[in-house]
Design an enzyme around this catalytic site. Structure first.
Site, PDB file in Angstrom:
ATOM      1  N   HIS A  51       0.879  -1.186   0.000  1.00  0.00           N
ATOM      2  CA  HIS A  51       0.000   0.000   0.000  1.00  0.00           C
ATOM      3  C   HIS A  51       0.909   1.227   0.000  1.00  0.00           C
ATOM      4  O   HIS A  51       1.362   1.661   1.063  1.00  0.00           O
ATOM      5  CB  HIS A  51      -0.866   0.036   1.265  1.00  0.00           C
ATOM      6  CG  HIS A  51      -1.754  -1.150   1.446  1.00  0.00           C
ATOM      7  ND1 HIS A  51      -3.075  -1.178   1.042  1.00  0.00           N
ATOM      8  CD2 HIS A  51      -1.526  -2.365   2.007  1.00  0.00           C
ATOM      9  CE1 HIS A  51      -3.619  -2.350   1.345  1.00  0.00           C
ATOM     10  NE2 HIS A  51      -2.695  -3.095   1.938  1.00  0.00           N
ATOM     11  N   PHE A  52       1.172   1.775  -1.178  1.00  0.00           N
ATOM     12  CA  PHE A  52       2.133   2.888  -1.256  1.00  0.00           C
ATOM     13  C   PHE A  52       1.478   4.271  -1.114  1.00  0.00           C
ATOM     14  O   PHE A  52       2.138   5.288  -1.282  1.00  0.00           O
ATOM     15  CB  PHE A  52       2.984   2.777  -2.518  1.00  0.00           C
ATOM     16  CG  PHE A  52       4.108   1.761  -2.412  1.00  0.00           C
ATOM     17  CD1 PHE A  52       4.451   1.165  -1.206  1.00  0.00           C
ATOM     18  CD2 PHE A  52       4.843   1.399  -3.537  1.00  0.00           C
ATOM     19  CE1 PHE A  52       5.485   0.236  -1.108  1.00  0.00           C
ATOM     20  CE2 PHE A  52       5.888   0.479  -3.454  1.00  0.00           C
ATOM     21  CZ  PHE A  52       6.205  -0.108  -2.243  1.00  0.00           C
ATOM     22  N   ARG A  53       0.186   4.328  -0.844  1.00  0.00           N
ATOM     23  CA  ARG A  53      -0.488   5.556  -0.355  1.00  0.00           C
ATOM     24  C   ARG A  53      -0.647   6.686  -1.346  1.00  0.00           C
ATOM     25  O   ARG A  53      -0.986   7.791  -0.935  1.00  0.00           O
ATOM     26  CB  ARG A  53       0.236   6.117   0.876  1.00  0.00           C
ATOM     27  CG  ARG A  53       0.449   5.137   2.004  1.00  0.00           C
ATOM     28  CD  ARG A  53      -0.843   4.662   2.557  1.00  0.00           C
ATOM     29  NE  ARG A  53      -0.682   3.807   3.728  1.00  0.00           N
ATOM     30  CZ  ARG A  53      -1.542   2.851   4.046  1.00  0.00           C
ATOM     31  NH1 ARG A  53      -2.614   2.626   3.306  1.00  0.00           N
ATOM     32  NH2 ARG A  53      -1.365   2.127   5.115  1.00  0.00           N
ATOM     33  N   HIS A 106      -3.018 -12.359   2.489  1.00  0.00           N
ATOM     34  CA  HIS A 106      -2.562 -12.444   3.896  1.00  0.00           C
ATOM     35  C   HIS A 106      -3.406 -13.347   4.817  1.00  0.00           C
ATOM     36  O   HIS A 106      -4.092 -12.890   5.720  1.00  0.00           O
ATOM     37  CB  HIS A 106      -2.428 -11.061   4.512  1.00  0.00           C
ATOM     38  CG  HIS A 106      -3.536 -10.083   4.259  1.00  0.00           C
ATOM     39  ND1 HIS A 106      -4.851 -10.424   4.221  1.00  0.00           N
ATOM     40  CD2 HIS A 106      -3.480  -8.753   4.064  1.00  0.00           C
ATOM     41  CE1 HIS A 106      -5.557  -9.349   3.992  1.00  0.00           C
ATOM     42  NE2 HIS A 106      -4.766  -8.323   3.893  1.00  0.00           N
ATOM     43  N   ASP A 163       2.086  -6.844   2.595  1.00  0.00           N
ATOM     44  CA  ASP A 163       1.018  -5.939   3.032  1.00  0.00           C
ATOM     45  C   ASP A 163       1.631  -4.653   3.611  1.00  0.00           C
ATOM     46  O   ASP A 163       1.115  -4.090   4.575  1.00  0.00           O
ATOM     47  CB  ASP A 163       0.120  -6.628   4.063  1.00  0.00           C
ATOM     48  CG  ASP A 163      -1.175  -5.867   4.316  1.00  0.00           C
ATOM     49  OD1 ASP A 163      -1.516  -4.987   3.505  1.00  0.00           O
ATOM     50  OD2 ASP A 163      -1.843  -6.149   5.323  1.00  0.00           O
ATOM     51  N   HIS A 215      -9.428  -9.584   0.610  1.00  0.00           N
ATOM     52  CA  HIS A 215      -9.123  -9.372   2.021  1.00  0.00           C
ATOM     53  C   HIS A 215     -10.271 -10.070   2.748  1.00  0.00           C
ATOM     54  O   HIS A 215     -11.395  -9.561   2.781  1.00  0.00           O
ATOM     55  CB  HIS A 215      -9.080  -7.876   2.342  1.00  0.00           C
ATOM     56  CG  HIS A 215      -8.824  -7.599   3.794  1.00  0.00           C
ATOM     57  ND1 HIS A 215      -7.754  -6.861   4.232  1.00  0.00           N
ATOM     58  CD2 HIS A 215      -9.500  -7.974   4.908  1.00  0.00           C
ATOM     59  CE1 HIS A 215      -7.777  -6.795   5.563  1.00  0.00           C
ATOM     60  NE2 HIS A 215      -8.835  -7.459   5.991  1.00  0.00           N
ATOM     61  N   HIS A 255       2.070   3.822   8.071  1.00  0.00           N
ATOM     62  CA  HIS A 255       1.435   4.974   8.711  1.00  0.00           C
ATOM     63  C   HIS A 255       2.544   5.636   9.513  1.00  0.00           C
ATOM     64  O   HIS A 255       3.513   4.976   9.908  1.00  0.00           O
ATOM     65  CB  HIS A 255       0.315   4.522   9.661  1.00  0.00           C
ATOM     66  CG  HIS A 255      -0.782   3.761   8.991  1.00  0.00           C
ATOM     67  ND1 HIS A 255      -1.784   4.365   8.266  1.00  0.00           N
ATOM     68  CD2 HIS A 255      -1.052   2.424   8.931  1.00  0.00           C
ATOM     69  CE1 HIS A 255      -2.621   3.436   7.796  1.00  0.00           C
ATOM     70  NE2 HIS A 255      -2.186   2.250   8.180  1.00  0.00           N
ATOM     71  N   ASN A 315      -6.724   0.977  -2.183  1.00  0.00           N
ATOM     72  CA  ASN A 315      -7.429   1.713  -1.116  1.00  0.00           C
ATOM     73  C   ASN A 315      -6.760   3.060  -0.843  1.00  0.00           C
ATOM     74  O   ASN A 315      -6.315   3.337   0.246  1.00  0.00           O
ATOM     75  CB  ASN A 315      -7.532   0.875   0.167  1.00  0.00           C
ATOM     76  CG  ASN A 315      -6.191   0.421   0.697  1.00  0.00           C
ATOM     77  OD1 ASN A 315      -5.249   0.204  -0.049  1.00  0.00           O
ATOM     78  ND2 ASN A 315      -6.089   0.266   2.014  1.00  0.00           N
TER      79      ASN A 315
END
Ligand code: DOR
Length: 438
Positions: free
Chosen positions: A61-63, A229, A302, A175, A306, A93
């Site tokens: 998840h590289f945001r 996962h 995963d 998920h 944050h 996401n």
């Protein structure tokens, strides 16, 4: 692209076994493998090092877009390069979520400008974007959040879920946590501020129920399914009972077999919070055994960065997720150094199988004609994971303070050195991965 280099004297992890030999790279491809080959260009003496195919991390998840203060495609890809990861598959996401062709096109354009390793993207499913899911081109798959996690993507209505499985052909990655079970657990426990409640809210039955439903839909519609996962012994047992001819694969994250409750929550607090959660030793042992026996086929991180400021809020406010793209290969090399697995298994779980599962052409193996996405590792190098010394923008790790044996020392993307001597060459650019429908 580089012209020609020969990587000499490494222990090379080939598909058929490990061999001390030389590898010639020309124009981004592996041109020859063997000893005593004529030098045609630069030589890298890799005595004492092991050459592996570059890692393909099939879940990060590289945001970007939306939360680039945590990570962006550039910083995330730099962290990947430092961890021996030469390609990644990124989740949708984001803010806004990647649920349309135009948002996907925008993300791909950003990646082309910024990524130092190769990249591919999942398209996010909603209850009503079926047309977009099936029309978008060259994505690694459709991501379905069956239970809510970070962001606003959720498909918890069984009718909407079945519609997605029944219509279309591309891979669905789930998920798998059941939203109703988690809501019921939350209602029973009420507002809790204790992180130790996390695996009780998102409990084993939530994971098992969702994985059961997803596998049932895959079997019914003969739809390619990948379970992301996996975290429980019970789900592993379920996968072992699938009928012949099924089209289901599954992955495990290193943190789920290396960090265990209750110790991880006592030591790390909300830094150990992720979805699905870290669980007890029983599950960690079962996951490792399932990886070893082929019930789980590959490893993903995963990677869900944050900031520490965000993570160190009380339970209930802290977001779920932890970084991992930079430490997954060292964690596995460390396990190999302690005799738990072989380097051939590491290459299979982290490179060859992700390439095969997602139909990524020409990657994941050290073989003549394959792309020269490679990582030289020093299997005897010991280093301590240290917060503040990482390439991920979030700059922390749940493994802070842990000394691991076995580290990447040089990473190549299409024959170009992207990481060496602790530095990432941020001028290198990876390519968009090409997915053949699987
Ligand atoms: O812990 C998690 N964090 N699990 C997910 O599924 C999403 C991820 C994130 O994006 O932060």
């Amino acid at each position: 692209m580089s012209e020609s280099i020969t990587i000499c004297n490494a222990e090379v992890v080939l598909p058929g076994g490990i061999q001390r030999t030389d590898v010639v790279v020309q124009d981004g491809r592996i041109a020859a493998i063997g000893s005593g080959l004529p030098d045609t260009g630069g030589v890298i003496n890799a005595e004492g090092l092991t050459l592996l195919p570059g890692v393909i991390d099939p879940q990060v998840h590289f945001r970007e877009p939306g939360a680039t203060h945590k990570e962006d495609l550039h910083s995330g890809s730099m962290a990947a390069a430092a961890g021996g990861v030469t390609a990644f598959l990124d989740m949708p996401n984001n803010k806004p979520a990647v649920i349309t062709r135009s948002r996907m096109a925008e993300k791909k354009a950003r990646a082309a400008e910024q990524c130092v390793v190769h990249y591919g993207f999942f398209m996010g499913a909603t209850p009503d974007n079926l047309e977009e899911l099936n029309a978008v081109e060259n994505v690694c798959g459709i991501k379905v959040f069956m239970g809510a996690s970070t962001g606003d993507l959720l498909v918890d209505d069984p009718v909407a879920l079945e519609r997605i499985f029944a219509n279309g052909t591309r891979l669905i990655a789930v998920h798998a946590e059941d939203e109703t079970v988690m809501r019921d657990n939350q209602a029973l426990l009420g507002e809790v501020q204790d992180i130790r409640a996390h695996p009780r809210i998102r409990d084993e039955s939530a994971a098992l129920r969702a994985t059961k439903l997803a596998t049932r839909l895959s079997l019914k519609h003969q739809r390619r399914l990948h379970v992301l996962h996996l975290t429980t012994e019970e789900e592993c047992d379920l996968l072992r009972t699938l009928p012949a001819g099924h089209r289901i694969s599954a992955e495990v994250c290193p943190q789920h077999f290396t960090l265990t409750a209750p110790e991880c929550y006592e030591r790390l607090g909300t830094r150990a919070q992720m979805n699905p959660p870290l669980r007890t030793q029983r599950h960690a042992d079962a996951l490792w055994a399932a990886l070893k026996d082929g019930t789980l086929q590959c490893i993903a991180t995963d990677h869900a960065p944050h900031t520490l400021e965000e993570k160190d809020q009380p339970y209930g406010k802290a977001p779920s997720g932890m970084p991992g793209v930079e430490t997954s290969l060292p964690l596995l090399l460390d396990r190999a150094s302690r005799g738990f697995c072989t380097l051939s298994e590491v290459a299979r779980w982290m490179s060859e199988t992700p390439a095969r599962l997602y139909g990524i052409h020409n990657k994941g193996r050290i073989e003549v004609g394959y792309d020269a996405d490679l990582v030289l590792v020093d299997p005897s190098l010991k280093k301590t994971v240290t917060n503040g010394e990482l390439f991920t923008k979030s700059n922390w790790s749940p493994y802070h303070g842990m000394t691991l044996q076995g580290w990447p020392v040089r990473t190549f993307v299409l024959g170009e050195t992207v990481f060496h001597n602790g530095e990432v060459n941020d001028q290198i650019r990876g390519q968009e991965l090409q997915f053949s429908g699987v």
